[in-house]
Design a protein around this motif. Structure first.
Motif, mmCIF file in Angstrom:
data_model
loop_
_atom_site.group_PDB
_atom_site.id
_atom_site.type_symbol
_atom_site.label_atom_id
_atom_site.label_comp_id
_atom_site.label_asym_id
_atom_site.label_seq_id
_atom_site.Cartn_x
_atom_site.Cartn_y
_atom_site.Cartn_z
ATOM 1 N N LEU A 41 -11.076 -0.807 -4.139
ATOM 2 C CA LEU A 41 -11.875 0.390 -3.879
ATOM 3 C C LEU A 41 -11.318 1.607 -4.624
ATOM 4 O O LEU A 41 -12.074 2.388 -5.199
ATOM 5 C CB LEU A 41 -11.940 0.675 -2.375
ATOM 6 N N CYS A 42 -10.017 1.736 -4.634
ATOM 7 C CA CYS A 42 -9.379 2.846 -5.351
ATOM 8 C C CYS A 42 -9.621 2.739 -6.854
ATOM 9 O O CYS A 42 -9.888 3.753 -7.517
ATOM 10 C CB CYS A 42 -7.881 2.892 -5.062
ATOM 11 N N LYS A 43 -9.564 1.541 -7.382
ATOM 12 C CA LYS A 43 -9.820 1.344 -8.812
ATOM 13 C C LYS A 43 -11.261 1.708 -9.162
ATOM 14 O O LYS A 43 -11.524 2.297 -10.210
ATOM 15 C CB LYS A 43 -9.527 -0.101 -9.221
ATOM 16 N N ILE A 52 -15.363 6.796 -2.455
ATOM 17 C CA ILE A 52 -15.859 5.759 -1.552
ATOM 18 C C ILE A 52 -15.180 5.924 -0.200
ATOM 19 O O ILE A 52 -15.813 5.909 0.838
ATOM 20 C CB ILE A 52 -15.586 4.348 -2.112
ATOM 21 N N LEU A 53 -13.878 6.108 -0.243
ATOM 22 C CA LEU A 53 -13.096 6.262 0.973
ATOM 23 C C LEU A 53 -12.890 7.735 1.279
ATOM 24 O O LEU A 53 -12.554 8.513 0.402
ATOM 25 C CB LEU A 53 -11.725 5.594 0.798
ATOM 26 N N GLN A 54 -13.098 8.077 2.530
ATOM 27 C CA GLN A 54 -12.858 9.450 2.951
ATOM 28 C C GLN A 54 -12.273 9.411 4.351
ATOM 29 O O GLN A 54 -12.783 8.711 5.226
ATOM 30 C CB GLN A 54 -14.167 10.248 2.949
ATOM 31 N N PHE A 55 -11.188 10.108 4.521
ATOM 32 C CA PHE A 55 -10.504 10.104 5.803
ATOM 33 C C PHE A 55 -10.642 11.458 6.467
ATOM 34 O O PHE A 55 -10.509 12.497 5.815
ATOM 35 C CB PHE A 55 -9.014 9.776 5.605
ATOM 36 N N ASP A 56 -10.912 11.436 7.759
ATOM 37 C CA ASP A 56 -11.051 12.652 8.535
ATOM 38 C C ASP A 56 -9.692 12.988 9.132
ATOM 39 O O ASP A 56 -9.173 12.262 9.971
ATOM 40 C CB ASP A 56 -12.087 12.442 9.636
#
Length: 59
Positions: A41-43, A52-56
């Motif tokens: 996902l990071c790539k 794509i990834l998001q952290f609250d």
């Protein structure tokens, strides 16, 4: 992911080269036949310039 590739005019082969993987792996991702790791996902994020990834941080 596919729409971002289309916007940027990037082929599966070119994305695979950016991500250091095979075109077959990209094809599986686009068809929904691959479980993605956080590393993958990071790539994808780095290769396509998307989030794509998001952290609250409030939780």
């Amino acid at each position: 992911m596919y729409s971002r590739m289309k916007e940027q005019g990037i082929t599966q082969k070119e994305l695979a080269e950016k991500m250091n993987c095979t075109q077959q792996y990209i094809s599986k991702i686009l068809k929904g036949r691959e479980n993605l790791s956080l590393e993958a996902l990071c790539k994808i994020e780095l290769a396509l310039g998307i989030r794509i990834l998001q952290f609250d941080s409030n939780n």
